[in-house]
Scaffold this active site. Sequence first.
Site, PDB file in Angstrom:
ATOM      1  N   CYS A 361       0.814  -1.219   0.000  1.00 39.81           N
ATOM      2  CA  CYS A 361       0.000   0.000   0.000  1.00 39.81           C
ATOM      3  C   CYS A 361       0.848   1.270   0.000  1.00 39.81           C
ATOM      4  O   CYS A 361       0.642   2.167  -0.822  1.00 39.81           O
ATOM      5  CB  CYS A 361      -0.974  -0.018   1.175  1.00 39.81           C
ATOM      6  SG  CYS A 361      -0.183  -0.057   2.808  1.00 39.81           S
ATOM      7  N   HIS A 415      -2.654   0.777   7.023  1.00 47.34           N
ATOM      8  CA  HIS A 415      -2.989   0.831   5.593  1.00 47.34           C
ATOM      9  C   HIS A 415      -3.126   2.275   5.135  1.00 47.34           C
ATOM     10  O   HIS A 415      -3.527   3.155   5.906  1.00 47.34           O
ATOM     11  CB  HIS A 415      -4.297   0.082   5.334  1.00 47.34           C
ATOM     12  CG  HIS A 415      -4.619  -0.075   3.869  1.00 47.34           C
ATOM     13  ND1 HIS A 415      -3.752  -0.634   2.965  1.00 47.34           N
ATOM     14  CD2 HIS A 415      -5.736   0.264   3.146  1.00 47.34           C
ATOM     15  CE1 HIS A 415      -4.311  -0.642   1.767  1.00 47.34           C
ATOM     16  NE2 HIS A 415      -5.510  -0.100   1.848  1.00 47.34           N
ATOM     17  N   GLU A 427      -6.098   1.817  -4.275  1.00 46.31           N
ATOM     18  CA  GLU A 427      -5.278   1.180  -3.251  1.00 46.31           C
ATOM     19  C   GLU A 427      -4.658  -0.123  -3.745  1.00 46.31           C
ATOM     20  O   GLU A 427      -5.114  -0.732  -4.706  1.00 46.31           O
ATOM     21  CB  GLU A 427      -6.127   0.862  -2.018  1.00 46.31           C
ATOM     22  CG  GLU A 427      -7.219  -0.164  -2.299  1.00 46.31           C
ATOM     23  CD  GLU A 427      -7.999  -0.578  -1.063  1.00 46.31           C
ATOM     24  OE1 GLU A 427      -7.581  -0.227   0.045  1.00 46.31           O
ATOM     25  OE2 GLU A 427      -9.024  -1.273  -1.219  1.00 46.31           O
TER      26      GLU A 427
END
Length: 453
Positions: A361, A415, A427
Amino acid sequence: MGSTAATQRRAGGRPVRRLAGVAVLAALSLVAAPGLAAAAPVNPSDAQIDAAQQQTQTAAQQVDAITAALAGAQASVDSAREQSAIALDDYQGKQADYEAAQVTADAATEAADAAARDLADARAALVSFARQSYQQGSTSPALEALTTADGPAQMLERAALLEAAGAHHGDVVVQVTTAEEQARAAQDEARAALAQAAALKQDAEDALQIAEQYEASARAQAADLADQQTAMEQQLAQAQQSLQGLKDARAEAERYAAEQAAAARAAAAKAEAERTAAAQRVAAAAAAAPAPRAGTQQAAVRAPAAAAPVRVAGAGDSSAVETAIAAAREQIGVIYSWGGGSLSGPSMGWGIDAGIVGFDCSGLTRYAYAQAGVSIPRNSSAQYRSLPKVSRSDLQRGDLVFWATDTSNASTIHHVAIYLGNDRILEAPQSGSRIRETSMRWGGFIGGARPTA
């Protein structure tokens, strides 16, 4: 009194300064010697990995080529085997013809033998007749038989008998002639039948030889192609093994480097904590010291610096935002790779995703903004800490959005994604998934940050 007080203040200041010095030395020692692992694993060069990949591709192409050749050659093998079957069938037919001809030849031989025996018998009868005639002195015994008759009646009887005997001797001559002709014909037929049988036998043997040649050719072709395929597959397996070994070595080196970096960050954080504690102790000691009298000189003791205020994001750079989003969108569909992602694109992950080339990420967000000329830290928690903050109500297109297990504690951030506006994000979700555009998730949302502010 004033001198005494000043002396006491100076004396009281020494332990404070000494304590601060010890704390600084301890912090420096922690930074200088964080206790990292000794020998770093060797990281293969890009040239080595490229060469191994090229070797693997070449071997794979050779396997594909030999597989295609096998498919094409299989038709030739099948044709050879079909011709072999046809030739074998031809042999079997000719063999049957030969066996039938042999039976005919055997029968003709037997007939020829019988005719030869008949001829021998006929010739023996003829020889016997000639011998009797010679012994009687005449080849016609009829006159003697008639002249020696006792009377007319006996003469008539003998004449009838002589006529029958003459007819018999004539038959003997005819039988000899016929037997000779039959014997010659039987022998000729027997010789022809034997010759035909011999020819058919040779034809059958020739057909069998052709069948064997076709079959041998088919088997040789199939075996040769199978050997080539096995050799090519072994080369491919070796090339793949070599490439995987290099990938594993790189993954191990990158994992090691990440562990070293994490250890260094932990050591730096600990040293920072020690410095902060030392500064607090200095401040506490200074606060506990007697207040200076008027007119006396105060020892300079600085209060600890206040914590840096949270940077609130200003307006962002829309051009940089769109460049970053465009760069991230180009990676949609690329596989998630834990620890993957460099400033130039996807890279091999490590740990659970060792050998998988892609992004995690924060690797994706850092890469995207690097294409816009904006430098941000590598990991998500560092990105959140270092960038200007944005509240949920102020989120703009291009802002980074973060999730944490505890939304009151930034150290639990796990995240980060790029906010696209209209409750949409882009993402790299998790291991086993691929980069995607999806709906914003507000559960666990801890806040936003603006890289271009």
